[in-house]
Design a protein around this motif. Structure first.
Motif, PDB file in Angstrom:
ATOM      1  N   GLY A   9     -42.195 -14.411 -14.337  1.00 43.81           N
ATOM      2  CA  GLY A   9     -43.631 -14.508 -14.550  1.00 43.81           C
ATOM      3  C   GLY A   9     -44.020 -13.961 -15.911  1.00 43.81           C
ATOM      4  O   GLY A   9     -43.208 -13.383 -16.632  1.00 43.81           O
ATOM      5  N   ARG A  38     -48.490 -18.847  -3.686  1.00 41.70           N
ATOM      6  CA  ARG A  38     -49.197 -18.055  -4.686  1.00 41.70           C
ATOM      7  C   ARG A  38     -50.484 -17.501  -4.099  1.00 41.70           C
ATOM      8  O   ARG A  38     -51.035 -18.050  -3.145  1.00 41.70           O
ATOM      9  N   THR A  91     -53.230 -19.291 -12.355  1.00 46.28           N
ATOM     10  CA  THR A  91     -53.076 -17.842 -12.422  1.00 46.28           C
ATOM     11  C   THR A  91     -53.054 -17.242 -11.018  1.00 46.28           C
ATOM     12  O   THR A  91     -53.971 -17.469 -10.215  1.00 46.28           O
ATOM     13  N   ALA A  92     -52.009 -16.484 -10.720  1.00 52.11           N
ATOM     14  CA  ALA A  92     -51.830 -15.900  -9.389  1.00 52.11           C
ATOM     15  C   ALA A  92     -50.538 -15.088  -9.374  1.00 52.11           C
ATOM     16  O   ALA A  92     -49.748 -15.145 -10.320  1.00 52.11           O
ATOM     17  N   VAL A  93     -50.355 -14.360  -8.302  1.00 53.67           N
ATOM     18  CA  VAL A  93     -49.046 -13.778  -8.006  1.00 53.67           C
ATOM     19  C   VAL A  93     -48.273 -14.831  -7.216  1.00 53.67           C
ATOM     20  O   VAL A  93     -48.767 -15.373  -6.234  1.00 53.67           O
ATOM     21  N   TYR A  94     -47.058 -15.105  -7.684  1.00 58.56           N
ATOM     22  CA  TYR A  94     -46.218 -16.119  -7.054  1.00 58.56           C
ATOM     23  C   TYR A  94     -45.125 -15.445  -6.231  1.00 58.56           C
ATOM     24  O   TYR A  94     -44.442 -14.524  -6.709  1.00 58.56           O
ATOM     25  N   THR A 114     -44.308 -12.190  -8.389  1.00 58.65           N
ATOM     26  CA  THR A 114     -44.300 -12.071  -9.844  1.00 58.65           C
ATOM     27  C   THR A 114     -45.609 -12.657 -10.371  1.00 58.65           C
ATOM     28  O   THR A 114     -46.052 -13.709  -9.916  1.00 58.65           O
ATOM     29  N   GLN A 115     -46.233 -11.963 -11.320  1.00 58.77           N
ATOM     30  CA  GLN A 115     -47.545 -12.360 -11.812  1.00 58.77           C
ATOM     31  C   GLN A 115     -47.413 -13.467 -12.859  1.00 58.77           C
ATOM     32  O   GLN A 115     -46.616 -13.358 -13.798  1.00 58.77           O
ATOM     33  N   THR A 117     -50.021 -15.477 -15.419  1.00 61.87           N
ATOM     34  CA  THR A 117     -51.368 -15.521 -15.975  1.00 61.87           C
ATOM     35  C   THR A 117     -51.429 -16.611 -17.032  1.00 61.87           C
ATOM     36  O   THR A 117     -50.632 -16.614 -17.973  1.00 61.87           O
TER      37      THR A 117
END
Length: 120
Positions: A9, A38, A91-94, A114-115, A117
């Protein structure tokens, strides 16, 4: 038991690409289908993509179809998510997960996330 660790990420501009990796431990990795989800702030966790245990079948959310590609290497106990033409709404945490389907409840094991952006 399967333990999952995501990586790859980061921050990328709109239109750019990232490749996420999910390394799995445990001898049974190749017997599991795998998925990516996500979660953006204030939103529910949503399905992104899934792949069968052999890699022969894949399934994508409409929002990422044609832009993201899920793949796996069972010899390396790793599943990947190639993300192209990224948009700010990606954009998100995956999270990667072991299981199969489009609902989080269908997955047994989860990574820590994992972030990702995407800036406009």
């Amino acid at each position: 038991q399967v333990q999952l660790v995501e990586s790859g990420g980061g921050l990328v501009q709109a239109g750019g690409s990232l490749r996420l990796s999910c390394a799995a431990s445990g001898r049974t990795f190749s017997s599991y289908a795998m998925g990516w989800f996500r979660q953006a702030p204030g939103k529910e966790r949503e399905f992104v993509a899934a792949i069968s245990w052999s890699g022969g079948s894949t399934y994508y959310a409409d929002s990422v179809k044609g832009r993201f590609t899920i793949s796996r290497d069972n010899a390396k106990n790793t599943v990947y998510l190639q993300m192209n033409s990224l948009k700010p709404e990606d954009t998100a945490v995956y999270y990667c997960a072991a299981g199969y389907g489009s609902r989080p409840t269908e997955y047994d094991y989860w990574g820590q996330g994992t972030q990702v952006t995407v800036s406009s």
